[in-house]
Design a protein around this motif. Structure first.
Motif, PDB file in Angstrom:
ATOM      1  N   ALA A 289      40.590   6.946  24.651  1.00 28.01           N
ATOM      2  CA  ALA A 289      39.547   6.963  23.624  1.00 28.01           C
ATOM      3  C   ALA A 289      39.541   8.288  22.871  1.00 28.01           C
ATOM      4  N   GLU A 290      39.594   9.408  23.626  1.00 23.72           N
ATOM      5  CA  GLU A 290      39.601  10.720  22.997  1.00 23.72           C
ATOM      6  C   GLU A 290      40.866  10.908  22.151  1.00 23.72           C
ATOM      7  N   TYR A 291      41.984  10.419  22.675  1.00 20.07           N
ATOM      8  CA  TYR A 291      43.245  10.522  21.946  1.00 20.07           C
ATOM      9  C   TYR A 291      43.153   9.785  20.621  1.00 20.07           C
ATOM     10  N   THR A 292      42.637   8.568  20.658  1.00 14.29           N
ATOM     11  CA  THR A 292      42.544   7.769  19.435  1.00 14.29           C
ATOM     12  C   THR A 292      41.646   8.439  18.410  1.00 14.29           C
ATOM     13  N   ALA A 293      40.495   8.967  18.869  1.00 22.22           N
ATOM     14  CA  ALA A 293      39.585   9.634  17.944  1.00 22.22           C
ATOM     15  C   ALA A 293      40.248  10.847  17.288  1.00 22.22           C
ATOM     16  N   ALA A 294      40.945  11.643  18.083  1.00 25.78           N
ATOM     17  CA  ALA A 294      41.602  12.820  17.527  1.00 25.78           C
ATOM     18  C   ALA A 294      42.696  12.436  16.543  1.00 25.78           C
TER      19      ALA A 294
ATOM     20  N   PHE B 236      35.256  13.482  12.795  1.00 21.01           N
ATOM     21  CA  PHE B 236      35.519  13.535  14.231  1.00 21.01           C
ATOM     22  C   PHE B 236      34.246  13.880  14.997  1.00 21.01           C
ATOM     23  N   LEU B 237      33.494  14.854  14.527  1.00 18.37           N
ATOM     24  CA  LEU B 237      32.275  15.277  15.222  1.00 18.37           C
ATOM     25  C   LEU B 237      31.207  14.192  15.184  1.00 18.37           C
ATOM     26  N   ARG B 238      31.080  13.497  14.058  1.00 21.15           N
ATOM     27  CA  ARG B 238      30.139  12.376  14.009  1.00 21.15           C
ATOM     28  C   ARG B 238      30.527  11.299  15.007  1.00 21.15           C
ATOM     29  N   ALA B 239      31.824  11.053  15.138  1.00 21.83           N
ATOM     30  CA  ALA B 239      32.284  10.042  16.089  1.00 21.83           C
ATOM     31  C   ALA B 239      31.997  10.469  17.524  1.00 21.83           C
ATOM     32  N   VAL B 240      32.207  11.749  17.821  1.00 20.41           N
ATOM     33  CA  VAL B 240      31.901  12.253  19.170  1.00 20.41           C
ATOM     34  C   VAL B 240      30.438  12.017  19.499  1.00 20.41           C
TER      35      VAL B 240
ATOM     36  N   GLN C  70      46.026  18.363  15.315  1.00 22.46           N
ATOM     37  CA  GLN C  70      46.173  17.371  16.374  1.00 22.46           C
ATOM     38  C   GLN C  70      47.072  17.818  17.527  1.00 22.46           C
ATOM     39  N   PRO C  71      48.254  18.384  17.281  1.00 28.52           N
ATOM     40  CA  PRO C  71      49.111  18.748  18.420  1.00 28.52           C
ATOM     41  C   PRO C  71      48.457  19.745  19.364  1.00 28.52           C
ATOM     42  N   ASP C  72      47.791  20.770  18.812  1.00 30.18           N
ATOM     43  CA  ASP C  72      47.192  21.781  19.677  1.00 30.18           C
ATOM     44  C   ASP C  72      45.968  21.247  20.408  1.00 30.18           C
ATOM     45  N   VAL C  73      45.180  20.396  19.769  1.00 26.72           N
ATOM     46  CA  VAL C  73      44.045  19.775  20.458  1.00 26.72           C
ATOM     47  C   VAL C  73      44.540  18.931  21.625  1.00 26.72           C
ATOM     48  N   VAL C  74      45.610  18.184  21.405  1.00 26.62           N
ATOM     49  CA  VAL C  74      46.185  17.366  22.473  1.00 26.62           C
ATOM     50  C   VAL C  74      46.597  18.237  23.660  1.00 26.62           C
ATOM     51  N   VAL C  75      47.248  19.342  23.396  1.00 30.21           N
ATOM     52  CA  VAL C  75      47.706  20.229  24.471  1.00 30.21           C
ATOM     53  C   VAL C  75      46.522  20.826  25.227  1.00 30.21           C
TER      54      VAL C  75
ATOM     55  N   ARG D  12      45.389  -1.761   9.976  1.00 28.73           N
ATOM     56  CA  ARG D  12      46.676  -2.452  10.150  1.00 28.73           C
ATOM     57  C   ARG D  12      47.545  -1.780  11.180  1.00 28.73           C
ATOM     58  N   ARG D  13      47.496  -0.422  11.186  1.00 27.26           N
ATOM     59  CA  ARG D  13      48.503   0.289  11.986  1.00 27.26           C
ATOM     60  C   ARG D  13      47.944   0.938  13.241  1.00 27.26           C
ATOM     61  N   GLY D  14      46.748   1.525  13.151  1.00 22.31           N
ATOM     62  CA  GLY D  14      46.249   2.325  14.253  1.00 22.31           C
ATOM     63  C   GLY D  14      47.037   3.622  14.333  1.00 22.31           C
ATOM     64  N   PRO D  15      46.824   4.430  15.377  1.00 21.93           N
ATOM     65  CA  PRO D  15      47.514   5.712  15.534  1.00 21.93           C
ATOM     66  C   PRO D  15      48.932   5.516  16.050  1.00 21.93           C
ATOM     67  N   ARG D  16      49.883   5.348  15.151  1.00 22.94           N
ATOM     68  CA  ARG D  16      51.258   5.037  15.575  1.00 22.94           C
ATOM     69  C   ARG D  16      51.846   6.194  16.339  1.00 22.94           C
TER      70      ARG D  16
END
Length: 312
Positions: free
Chosen positions: A33-38, A254-258, A47-52, A307-311
């Motif tokens: 869920a967190e991954y998709t939101a980011a 992103f913050l509103r979604a959180v 995105q890459p640094d937040v993921v790490v 259509r695609r989502g986070p590919r």
């Protein structure tokens, strides 16, 4: 595409790209869920640094959450030494630490955030029970907040007043999130003997941890406990709302979604009530999806995203 995200973040070196990609896969697996939101709502260069940072936080928490206090203390000592070495040299045998070192090199402000998080991890290692609400507050401020600020630290706005207001709102947010966590996980925590509801809060409703373990507590008292703890969490969520207005425009979806997802979590634990002593709770995936779609609509991205989502 993830490769395009790495390009936009300026991550060109092949080994670095492989390292970030490995952590992306890990986060997508343990925090979908967190991954998709980011991936859907944060600007690509972040995105890459937040993921790490999320991967590092998860790895740390996993390592220090096993066994009794002596085992947890030793695990933290070893992990901190490995982390310090990675940040000092840029090299490590552990993939997440190699990626973390790159992220810190790209964002030097993260060095202090990592240090504060590892300092606070001593509280996570040590706690077994909370006697008072003040102890819960110290835990949240000392450990949970630095954990949140690992990634939120990349979203802090410029300017002293805005930055201070943002961090105050983050404290309110993580206080709400942690209180909801403790309710969602109550059944498992009771079995493991590390309950996140203080003895003080239990006593207000004529309960003890022993009552919860024996599952003999009166359901009405447990329901009242859950309702009271949920009310407190919702109040903190309200106090966290200035977060959105203080942030840069690009970070607001992103913050509103959180915040929206936390509201769903609070509603779910309130509905679960006394059943939380026997089974966990969580928001519905459909509800979380609606929160994300609402933000995509506001950004005008819904048709492509749907259509695609986070590919990748």
């Amino acid at each position: 595409m993830w490769e395009r995200v790495l390009d936009r973040a300026g991550i060109r070196e092949p080994e670095a790209r492989r390292g970030y990609t490995a952590q992306r896969r890990a986060v997508r697996r343990f925090a979908p869920a967190e991954y998709t939101a980011a991936r859907l709502l944060l600007p690509a260069p972040l995105q890459p640094d937040v993921v790490v940072l999320v991967a590092f936080m998860h790895e740390t928490d996993d390592r220090i959450d096993r066994g009794g206090p002596p085992e947890r203390e030793e695990a933290l000592r070893r992990w901190r030494a490995l982390t310090d070495g990675a940040l000092a040299t840029g090299a490590s045998p552990h993939p997440v630490l190699r990626a973390l070192a790159r992220a810190v090199d790209r964002h030097p402000v993260l060095r202090a955030r990592v240090r504060a998080f590892l300092d606070g991890a001593a509280l996570e290692v040590a706690w077994e029970r909370f006697g008072t609400e003040a102890e819960v507050e110290r835990y949240v401020e000392g450990y949970s907040l630095p954990a949140l600020m690992l990634s939120m630290g990349l979203l802090v706005p410029g300017g002293e007043a805005a930055s201070a207001g943002f961090e105050r709102a983050c404290l309110a947010l993580i206080t709400a999130m942690q209180r909801i966590d403790f309710l969602e996980d109550l059944a498992q925590d009771v079995r493991e003997g590390r309950v996140g509801v203080s003895d003080e809060a239990l006593a207000r409703h004529g309960l003890t941890v022993r009552d919860l373990r024996a599952e003999t507590a009166r359901a009405d008292r447990v329901a009242e406990l859950v309702a009271g703890r949920t009310d407190a969490a919702v109040a903190f969520l309200a106090a966290a709302r200035p977060l959105v207005g203080l942030a840069a425009e690009a970070h607001r979806p992103f913050l509103r979604a959180v915040l929206g997802v936390q509201e769903l979590r609070a509603a779910a634990v309130r509905k679960a009530g006394a059943s939380l002593v026997v089974r966990p709770s969580g928001p519905s995936p459909l509800g979380c999806g609606v929160v994300l779609l609402r933000e995509l609509v506001r950004r005008g991205l819904l048709p492509a995203a749907a259509r695609r989502g986070p590919r990748g």
